[in-house]
Design an enzyme around this catalytic site. Structure first.
Site, mmCIF file in Angstrom:
data_model
loop_
_atom_site.group_PDB
_atom_site.id
_atom_site.type_symbol
_atom_site.label_atom_id
_atom_site.label_comp_id
_atom_site.label_asym_id
_atom_site.label_seq_id
_atom_site.Cartn_x
_atom_site.Cartn_y
_atom_site.Cartn_z
ATOM 1 C CD GLU A 287 50.108 52.533 53.476
ATOM 2 O OE1 GLU A 287 49.102 51.904 53.093
ATOM 3 O OE2 GLU A 287 50.096 53.277 54.465
ATOM 4 N NE ARG A 326 44.954 39.460 41.790
ATOM 5 C CZ ARG A 326 44.488 39.976 40.691
ATOM 6 N NH1 ARG A 326 44.681 39.384 39.548
ATOM 7 N NH2 ARG A 326 43.834 41.097 40.713
ATOM 8 C CE1 TYR A 330 39.783 40.295 45.408
ATOM 9 C CE2 TYR A 330 41.653 39.083 44.533
ATOM 10 C CZ TYR A 330 40.975 39.632 45.595
ATOM 11 O OH TYR A 330 41.507 39.520 46.846
ATOM 12 C CB CYS A 357 35.795 19.326 43.603
ATOM 13 S SG CYS A 357 36.799 17.904 43.220
ATOM 14 C CD GLU A 358 34.531 25.285 45.267
ATOM 15 O OE1 GLU A 358 33.589 25.951 44.808
ATOM 16 O OE2 GLU A 358 34.680 25.031 46.475
#
Ligand code: LLP
Length: 430
Positions: A287, A326, A330, A357-358
Site C-alpha cells: 500500500e 506538512r 510534522y 495568520c499563524e
C-alpha cells in the site's frame, strides 16, 4: 527518481518550463509529473516481481486527483482507500472496486454498505466493534463481506510521532495477542468471509529492517490463519519513505537524504521483504502512497515581500500552510528551488513564510536559500504526497489548481477555486 531538472537555467518538469506554468495558471499551484509517478510505480513493481501473486494498492490518501488515479489504473494498480469518497473517486477515475481495500478506524454504516455493494476486495477491520458492524450491514444487504483484520505488530519504525502507527499505543489495528480470538469471532459471524491479514507500521520510513521485523512477528499467526480459514492475502501496508533533503540533486541514483542521513530504495526494501513474504505462500498486497507520488509533485509559489526584524529575515510567499501543511504539522522539510536558477551562488539565512495568520505558517526556518526578491518564483519540492489532499480553505483561501505534466504537455487537472466556490452551499438564515 523524479523528472524535475534545471535546463539552461530554468527549472523544468519533464519537457515543461515551470515558469510558463506559473505564468499561465498563476501561483500558488501544484504541478505533478506523470513520468515520475509511472516510473516510481514500475520501479517498485519490478523490485517486487519475485512475488508472482502481488497487488500494489496505491494509498490514494497521498494524492487523489482523478488524473493521478487514472494514470495508476492504467498501470494496473489497485487502491488502498479510507472513505466512501475515496471509493467514489476510484470509480470515477476508471478503477475497479474489486481492486480496492478499505482501511480506517471509523468506517460508517453508509460507507460499508456502499463499498459492499460496489464489490470491494476487502475491508481492513480495525476493531471488534467494527467487525460486528460490517457483519450487520452485510446481513441487511444480503451480502457477504470480505474482511481482513489489521494487526498491530508493535514494531518501532523510526519516523515522526504523528505518522508512526505500528506501536501498541497507536489507535490502529488489533494487538497481536488478541488477533487470533478476533479472527475466531469473525469466523463465527455469518455475513463475513475471512480473506486476509493486514498490517502497516508507519509512514516515511527510511530503513528496511522494521518491515522485515513486522513480517517475522506476524508469520506464525498468518500461517495458522491460513490453515484454519484459508487466508488469501497478506498486506504489509505502505510506509516506504522518500528523499526530502537535497531532493533536486540527489534522487536517483544516490537516493540519499542528507537530513536524516538515510535512504531506502525500492530494491533495498524488496531485498529485505521479498523472501519472508514468499514463505507465506499468499497473495501479497503493498500500500505505497508517498513513494509513488511524493517526489512527483511540486508546489509553485511567488515571493510577495521581504521583511526583517532585529533577529530574522523573512521572505513572504503567496502559498500558505493551508496549501501545504506538512512543515507545520510534522516539521516536514521541503527543499526550496527558484524557478530561474540564480546566477549568484550567494545564500542568505531566512524564514520562508506564508500569508496565513499563524506563526506556524512557514515553509523554512533559518534556512540558507538563494537570495529571493519580490516577484521571484519558487518550487517547494517533493510536495506530491500529502500536499493538495491535506489543504484547506483556512483564511478563506481558495483551493489551488493542480497541473499534470506529461512530456511537453501541461494540463490543468483541477481548476483553481473561485471566491464563489468558497461560499457555495452556505446560507444566511432568514
Ligand atoms: N496504508 C495505511 C493503512 C496507511 O495508514 C497509510 C498512511 C498508507 C498505507 C500509506 O503510507 P505511505 O506509503 O504514504 O507512507 N500525512 C502524513 C502521512 C500520513 C500517512 C497516513 N497513513 C505526511 O504528510 O507525512
Amino acid at each position: 527518481m523524479h523528472s524535475f531538472r534545471y535546463v539552461d537555467g530554468s527549472l523544468k518538469c519533464e519537457g515543461v518550463d515551470l515558469t510558463s506554468v506559473a505564468e499561465s495558471v498563476g501561483t500558488p499551484a501544484y504541478v505533478y509529473s506523470a513520468e515520475t509517478i509511472r516510473g516510481n510505480y514500475r520501479r517498485l513493481d519490478a523490485a517486487l516481481a519475485p512475488l508472482s501473486d502481488r497487488m500494489i494498492c496505491y494509498a490514494m490518501k497521498a494524492n487523489s486527483n482523478l488524473s493521478v488515479l487514472n494514470l495508476l489504473v492504467k498501470e494496473g494498480a489497485g487502491f488502498d482507500i479510507v472513505s466512501g469518497g475515496e471509493l467514489y473517486r476510484v470509480l470515477r477515475a476508471g478503477g475497479r472496486a474489486d481492486r480496492c481495500t478499505f482501511a480506517g478506524v471509523g468506517k460508517t454504516a453508509e460507507e460499508i454498505d456502499y463499498a459492499l455493494r460496489q464489490g470491494i476486495y476487502s475491508f481492513n477491520v480495525e476493531s471488534e466493534e467494527e467487525l460486528e458492524r460490517i457483519n450487520e450491514v452485510a446481513g441487511r444487504a444480503g451480502l457477504v463481506a470480505p474482511i481482513a483484520i489489521r494487526v498491530n505488530p508493535d514494531v518501532d519504525a523510526p519516523t515522526h510521532k504523528y505518522i508512526s502507527t505500528g506501536k501498541s499505543k497507536n489507535k490502529f489495528g488489533i494487538g497481536l495477542d488478541r488477533a487470533a480470538s478476533v479472527y475466531a469471532r469473525a469466523a463465527s459471524l455469518p455475513h463475513l468471509r475471512i480473506k486476509g491479514l493486514q498490517t502497516h507500521i508507519g509512514s516515511q520510513i527510511l530503513k528496511a529492517p522494521p518491515f522485515a521485523e513486522a513480517i517475522t512477528k506476524l508469520t506464525p499467526l498468518v500461517l495458522e490463519l491460513k490453515s484454519a480459514y484459508g487466508l488469501e492475502f497478506f498486506s504489509i501496508g505502505g510506509g516506504v519513505g522518500i528523499v526530502y533533503h537535497d531532493s533536486l540533486e540527489s534522487g536517483d541514483p544516490a537516493w540519499w537524504d542528507s537530513g536524516s542521513g538515510e535512504r531506502l530504495t525500492p530494491e533495498a526494501y524488496a531485498a529485505e521483504v521479498v523472501e519472508p513474504l514468499k514463505v507465506l505462500g499468499l497473495r501479497i498486497l503493498f500500500e505505497p502512497g508517498r513513494f509513488i507520488v511524493g517526489n512527483a509533485g511540486v508546489l509553485l509559489s511567488t515571493v510577495l515581500y521581504r521583511k526583517s526584524t532585529p533577529t530574522k529575515n523573512f521572505v513572504v510567499v503567496d502559498a500558505g500552510m493551508n496549501d501545504l501543511i506538512r512543515p507545520a504539522l510534522y516539521e516536514g522539510h521541503h527543499e526550496i528551488e527558484p524557478l530561474v536558477q540564480p546566477t549568484s551562488a550567494t545564500l542568505e539565512k531566512v524564514d520562508v513564510v506564508g500569508p496565513v495568520c499563524e506563526s506556524g505558517d512557514f515553509f523554512a526556518q533559518d534556512r540558507e536559500v538563494p537570495v529571493l526578491s519580490p516577484g521571484d518564483r519558487i518550487a517547494l519540492m517533493s510536495a506530491g504526497a500529502y500536499g493538495f489532499v491535506m489543504s484547506s480553505t483556512y483564511n478563506a483561501r481558495p483551493l489551488l489548481p493542480e497541473v499534470l505534466v506529461e512530456g511537453d504537455k501541461a494540463t490543468v487537472v483541477r481548476e483553481r477555486q473561485t471566491w464563489d466556490d468558497l461560499i457555495r452551499g452556505e446560507k444566511i438564515p432568514d
